[in-house]
Scaffold this motif. Structure first.
Motif, PDB file in Angstrom:
ATOM      1  N   SER A   8       0.841  -1.201   0.000  1.00  0.00           N
ATOM      2  CA  SER A   8       0.000   0.000   0.000  1.00  0.00           C
ATOM      3  C   SER A   8       0.876   1.251   0.000  1.00  0.00           C
ATOM      4  O   SER A   8       1.972   1.266   0.558  1.00  0.00           O
ATOM      5  N   LEU A   9       0.368   2.252  -0.669  1.00  0.00           N
ATOM      6  CA  LEU A   9       1.090   3.521  -0.759  1.00  0.00           C
ATOM      7  C   LEU A   9       0.822   4.359   0.478  1.00  0.00           C
ATOM      8  O   LEU A   9      -0.280   4.314   1.043  1.00  0.00           O
ATOM      9  N   ARG A  41       2.744  12.218  -4.574  1.00  0.00           N
ATOM     10  CA  ARG A  41       2.627  11.221  -5.647  1.00  0.00           C
ATOM     11  C   ARG A  41       3.581  11.525  -6.807  1.00  0.00           C
ATOM     12  O   ARG A  41       3.801  10.694  -7.669  1.00  0.00           O
ATOM     13  N   ASP A 131       2.501   5.980  -7.474  1.00  0.00           N
ATOM     14  CA  ASP A 131       1.498   4.978  -7.817  1.00  0.00           C
ATOM     15  C   ASP A 131       1.781   4.482  -9.229  1.00  0.00           C
ATOM     16  O   ASP A 131       1.471   5.162 -10.217  1.00  0.00           O
ATOM     17  N   ARG A 133       0.500   1.782 -10.600  1.00  0.00           N
ATOM     18  CA  ARG A 133      -0.579   0.978 -11.160  1.00  0.00           C
ATOM     19  C   ARG A 133      -1.125   1.488 -12.476  1.00  0.00           C
ATOM     20  O   ARG A 133      -1.319   0.681 -13.402  1.00  0.00           O
TER      21      ARG A 133
END
Length: 141
Positions: A8-9, A41, A131, A133
């Motif tokens: 998890s970030l 981020r 992130d 993803r």
């Protein structure tokens, strides 16, 4: 089939700070309202938004380590150059040759802002805040 779970970030963190800067012309300086911004981020960069009258803001993204280095000695290449000024200010030259703007700001104020970004995201931990993803998902299509 089991799926691996990405770690998890950390929660995203944001800093913003208004700053007054001067656009330097050949014979004069014009005050420009700006704001410095940082989002965890995008942990390597900070943004400087120049709020122009009647127009959308112009935003430049700068490497946070480069800003600190530029507050101590001339640094940069391409469209971004920073250098300490003799009066204790910081000079930012932004843009391509022939289309450059020279901006003067309070060196310590900007350096303090950048140091605050390192409190939020310490040097060496930046990759844990990105992130990945969306990029990985686009590559799987």
């Amino acid at each position: 089939m089991s799926q691996s779970h990405a770690p998890s970030l950390p929660s995203p963190r944001v800093l913003t700070q208004p700053m007054a800067m001067d656009l330097l012309g050949p014979d004069t300086a014009v005050r420009i309202d700006t704001s410095a911004g940082y989002h965890s981020r995008d942990p390597h960069a900070l943004s400087i938004a120049f709020h122009l009258l009647g127009e959308e803001s112009v935003v430049w993204r700068l490497d946070r380590e480069m800003v600190l280095a530029g507050s101590l000695r001339p640094t940069g290449e391409g469209e971004v150059h920073l250098a300490p000024a003799p009066d204790g200010k910081l000079l930012l030259r932004l843009g391509a040759v022939g289309h450059r703007a020279t901006i003067r700001c309070d060196r310590e104020e900007l350096a303090r802002f950048v140091r605050d970004t390192f409190v939020l995201v310490p040097q060496g931990t930046e990759e844990r805040h990105i992130d990945w993803r969306p990029l990985l998902d686009s590559l799987r299509r």
